[in-house]
Motif scaffolding. Structure first.
Motif, PDB file in Angstrom:
ATOM      1  N   PHE A 125      30.267  27.832  47.316  1.00 48.78           N
ATOM      2  CA  PHE A 125      31.497  28.547  47.638  1.00 48.78           C
ATOM      3  C   PHE A 125      31.989  29.282  46.393  1.00 48.78           C
ATOM      4  N   VAL A 126      32.581  30.468  46.597  1.00 51.54           N
ATOM      5  CA  VAL A 126      33.158  31.234  45.492  1.00 51.54           C
ATOM      6  C   VAL A 126      34.601  31.584  45.841  1.00 51.54           C
ATOM      7  N   VAL A 127      35.511  31.334  44.924  1.00 51.75           N
ATOM      8  CA  VAL A 127      36.925  31.664  45.123  1.00 51.75           C
ATOM      9  C   VAL A 127      37.149  33.141  44.820  1.00 51.75           C
ATOM     10  N   ILE A 128      37.803  33.845  45.757  1.00 53.55           N
ATOM     11  CA  ILE A 128      38.070  35.266  45.560  1.00 53.55           C
ATOM     12  C   ILE A 128      39.562  35.585  45.519  1.00 53.55           C
ATOM     13  N   ALA A 129      40.409  34.641  45.828  1.00 48.55           N
ATOM     14  CA  ALA A 129      41.859  34.855  45.805  1.00 48.55           C
ATOM     15  C   ALA A 129      42.568  33.517  45.946  1.00 48.55           C
ATOM     16  N   GLY A 130      43.856  33.537  45.698  1.00 46.18           N
ATOM     17  CA  GLY A 130      44.681  32.365  45.922  1.00 46.18           C
ATOM     18  C   GLY A 130      45.440  32.493  47.229  1.00 46.18           C
ATOM     19  N   MET A 131      46.100  31.426  47.617  1.00 46.34           N
ATOM     20  CA  MET A 131      46.896  31.448  48.832  1.00 46.34           C
ATOM     21  C   MET A 131      48.154  30.585  48.664  1.00 46.34           C
ATOM     22  N   GLN A 132      47.999  29.347  48.241  1.00 39.52           N
ATOM     23  CA  GLN A 132      49.136  28.428  48.118  1.00 39.52           C
ATOM     24  C   GLN A 132      49.010  27.596  46.858  1.00 39.52           C
ATOM     25  N   LYS A 136      42.269  31.235  37.847  1.00 36.98           N
ATOM     26  CA  LYS A 136      41.061  30.578  37.343  1.00 36.98           C
ATOM     27  C   LYS A 136      41.389  29.397  36.432  1.00 36.98           C
ATOM     28  N   LYS A 137      42.424  29.529  35.608  1.00 36.49           N
ATOM     29  CA  LYS A 137      42.743  28.470  34.656  1.00 36.49           C
ATOM     30  C   LYS A 137      43.163  27.186  35.359  1.00 36.49           C
ATOM     31  N   ARG A 138      44.043  27.308  36.355  1.00 33.04           N
ATOM     32  CA  ARG A 138      44.488  26.099  37.046  1.00 33.04           C
ATOM     33  C   ARG A 138      43.410  25.562  37.980  1.00 33.04           C
ATOM     34  N   PHE A 139      42.593  26.441  38.539  1.00 29.95           N
ATOM     35  CA  PHE A 139      41.485  25.986  39.376  1.00 29.95           C
ATOM     36  C   PHE A 139      40.511  25.154  38.545  1.00 29.95           C
ATOM     37  N   THR A 140      40.235  25.621  37.338  1.00 28.27           N
ATOM     38  CA  THR A 140      39.350  24.889  36.429  1.00 28.27           C
ATOM     39  C   THR A 140      39.984  23.575  35.989  1.00 28.27           C
ATOM     40  N   ALA A 141      41.286  23.614  35.704  1.00 23.00           N
ATOM     41  CA  ALA A 141      41.986  22.390  35.299  1.00 23.00           C
ATOM     42  C   ALA A 141      41.968  21.355  36.424  1.00 23.00           C
ATOM     43  N   GLU A 154      35.612  34.047  41.202  1.00 24.89           N
ATOM     44  CA  GLU A 154      35.357  35.433  40.842  1.00 24.89           C
ATOM     45  C   GLU A 154      36.664  36.230  40.874  1.00 24.89           C
ATOM     46  N   PRO A 155      37.487  36.131  39.810  1.00 25.74           N
ATOM     47  CA  PRO A 155      38.776  36.825  39.795  1.00 25.74           C
ATOM     48  C   PRO A 155      38.671  38.336  39.698  1.00 25.74           C
ATOM     49  N   ALA A 156      37.489  38.862  39.358  1.00 23.05           N
ATOM     50  CA  ALA A 156      37.319  40.313  39.208  1.00 23.05           C
ATOM     51  C   ALA A 156      37.582  41.057  40.518  1.00 23.05           C
ATOM     52  N   ILE A 157      37.318  40.401  41.653  1.00 23.82           N
ATOM     53  CA  ILE A 157      37.567  41.045  42.951  1.00 23.82           C
ATOM     54  C   ILE A 157      39.065  41.252  43.147  1.00 23.82           C
ATOM     55  N   TYR A 158      39.837  40.232  42.863  1.00 27.22           N
ATOM     56  CA  TYR A 158      41.296  40.343  42.939  1.00 27.22           C
ATOM     57  C   TYR A 158      41.804  41.381  41.942  1.00 27.22           C
ATOM     58  N   LYS A 159      41.265  41.387  40.744  1.00 26.46           N
ATOM     59  CA  LYS A 159      41.673  42.333  39.699  1.00 26.46           C
ATOM     60  C   LYS A 159      41.428  43.769  40.150  1.00 26.46           C
ATOM     61  N   GLU A 160      40.272  44.036  40.746  1.00 25.26           N
ATOM     62  CA  GLU A 160      39.958  45.375  41.236  1.00 25.26           C
ATOM     63  C   GLU A 160      40.920  45.788  42.349  1.00 25.26           C
ATOM     64  N   ALA A 161      41.219  44.862  43.244  1.00 28.37           N
ATOM     65  CA  ALA A 161      42.157  45.153  44.329  1.00 28.37           C
ATOM     66  C   ALA A 161      43.544  45.479  43.780  1.00 28.37           C
ATOM     67  N   GLU A 211      50.801  38.473  35.372  1.00 24.54           N
ATOM     68  CA  GLU A 211      50.448  37.085  35.639  1.00 24.54           C
ATOM     69  C   GLU A 211      48.937  36.881  35.664  1.00 24.54           C
ATOM     70  N   TYR A 212      48.212  37.895  36.146  1.00 22.94           N
ATOM     71  CA  TYR A 212      46.758  37.802  36.192  1.00 22.94           C
ATOM     72  C   TYR A 212      46.187  37.567  34.797  1.00 22.94           C
ATOM     73  N   LYS A 213      46.730  38.275  33.811  1.00 22.17           N
ATOM     74  CA  LYS A 213      46.226  38.156  32.441  1.00 22.17           C
ATOM     75  C   LYS A 213      46.462  36.753  31.889  1.00 22.17           C
ATOM     76  N   VAL A 214      47.547  36.132  32.312  1.00 18.82           N
ATOM     77  CA  VAL A 214      47.849  34.769  31.863  1.00 18.82           C
ATOM     78  C   VAL A 214      46.981  33.737  32.594  1.00 18.82           C
ATOM     79  N   ASN A 215      46.775  33.949  33.880  1.00 23.30           N
ATOM     80  CA  ASN A 215      46.120  32.945  34.718  1.00 23.30           C
ATOM     81  C   ASN A 215      44.597  33.007  34.736  1.00 23.30           C
ATOM     82  N   ASN A 216      44.022  34.131  34.339  1.00 25.84           N
ATOM     83  CA  ASN A 216      42.576  34.304  34.551  1.00 25.84           C
ATOM     84  C   ASN A 216      41.783  34.731  33.323  1.00 25.84           C
ATOM     85  N   LEU A 217      42.436  35.176  32.260  1.00 27.28           N
ATOM     86  CA  LEU A 217      41.703  35.684  31.095  1.00 27.28           C
ATOM     87  C   LEU A 217      41.713  34.690  29.946  1.00 27.28           C
TER      88      LEU A 217
END
Length: 363
Positions: free
Chosen positions: A119-126, A303-308, A330-337, A357-363
């Motif tokens: 499975f690959v994560v492409i976005a968040g929801m809750q 990505k950071k909290r998912f990894t944590a 794969e946060p790049a898909i969300y970033k492109e959107a 927020e993306y820069k804080v949460n995924n980079l």
């Protein structure tokens, strides 16, 4: 819309027995909004079909808003929605190819990944949104981890709240495998019934069942955020091969979710009305559970909290794996959107905030 009948079609493909449940201007200003909307839509008129699974909870509100407000359609997608009762069922449907994507917890997809499912994560929801409930006379006991020792606790296996709660006990020095009697039931509704009948002393449920439990005479003792502040919950996932074959479709999909988030944050009453088409409870309870502050619906994959979360589950013994979990998000898909939406509507404050927020949460 809802297709409960799909459960019969996919039943043979299910591996787990985890069952039962689980937002006009005028003149020059109006022209600017119209132009932004047109720029957000894809150039092609050919629609890409996606089968999407969901749980009937406020946590999946971005799916419901994107569908009902036409954001999926405007992004060139033909999205069909299918309802499931728990994360295990939905993830098995994605794994077997019956679904393209869906949002089904964090503990559940990580458990599947640990056992070899790509499975690959492409976005968040809750994020957050799970509660410990008990009878009023017992509720104070369960406000601290030590209160669970020697007690019978009902839960739904692989629910995010279950995993976070077990982690919280471990962090407090409690061995939940030997010091707590854990009853793994089929659904949060079953958890509530077990407590009401005295078969369990307390239990783990998620919104809106936390609010429904209080309506039925129980009380919320604590929230999952006490055990793991800011923890992610439902992540939007797809199989790796599906993601590679339909990458453009998933960029469009994330655009629709981001637009839905913008709507959900600014149109509370209409969002609740949309939710009521998918979550069949009283609107007052629905509004309370959706906008209470205990649950947060954000499309950022985080990505950071998912990894944590992964590392916490390994430390706790909930999962066993040496995999690098960062390869499965794969946060790049969300970033492109998000970049496409920002280019179309540079003045949109929501998109600007999400970009920061993306820069804080995924980079």
């Amino acid at each position: 819309m809802q297709k409960p009948a799909l459960r019969k079609v996919i039943a043979g493909a299910m591996i787990l027995a985890v069952t039962a449940l689980a937002t006009a201007g005028c003149g020059a200003q109006g022209q600017k909004k119209t132009a932004a909307k047109d720029a957000a839509a894809p150039a092609t008129s050919a629609k890409i079909k996606l089968n999407v699974g969901y749980l009937p909870t406020p946590g999946d509100v971005l799916f419901f808003v994107a569908k009902d407000k036409g954001f999926f359609d405007q992004e060139g997608l033909d999205v069909e929605m299918f309802q499931f009762t728990n994360s295990g069922e939905g993830l098995n449907a994605i794994k077997s190819g019956k679904l393209d994507t869906g949002a089904f917890g964090t503990a559940a997809p990580q458990t599947f990944i640990a056992k070899g499912t790509p499975f690959v994560v492409i976005a968040g929801m809750q994020s957050e949104g799970h509660g410990i409930v008990a009878k009023p006379e017992n509720v104070d006991r369960f406000r601290t981890p030590q209160g669970f020792v020697g007690q019978r606790i009902a839960t739904v296996r692989m629910s995010t709240g279950d995993a976070v709660w077990r982690y919280g006990l471990s962090q407090a020095g409690i061995d939940w495998k030997s010091q707590v009697t854990i009853m793994e039931l089929d659904s949060p509704a079953a958890v509530i019934e077990a407590i009401k009948k005295g078969a369990a002393d307390a239990g783990n449920v998620w919104a809106p069942f936390s609010e429904m439990a209080e309506q039925q005479g129980l009380k919320v003792a604590d929230w999952s955020s006490s055990y793991m502040p800011g923890h992610v919950c439902c992540r939007v996932v797809a199989m790796d091969e599906t993601l590679k074959a339909k990458r453009d479709a998933f960029v469009r999909f994330d655009k629709a979710l981001i637009r839905a988030y913008d709507f959900y944050t600014r149109n509370q009453d209409e969002t609740v009305n949309i939710l009521a088409n998918y979550v069949k409870i009283d609107k007052e309870l629905l509004e309370k559970s959706t906008y209470s502050g205990h649950i947060h619906s954000i499309p950022d994959p985080d990505k950071k909290r998912f990894t944590a979360f992964w590392e916490a589950m390994k430390q706790d013994g909930y999962i066993q794996s040496d995999l690098d979990i960062s390869r499965f998000i794969e946060p790049a898909i969300y970033k492109e959107a998000l970049e496409q939406l920002r280019a179309a509507e540079p003045g949109n404050a929501t998109y600007s905030r999400l970009e920061a927020e993306y820069k804080v949460n995924n980079l």
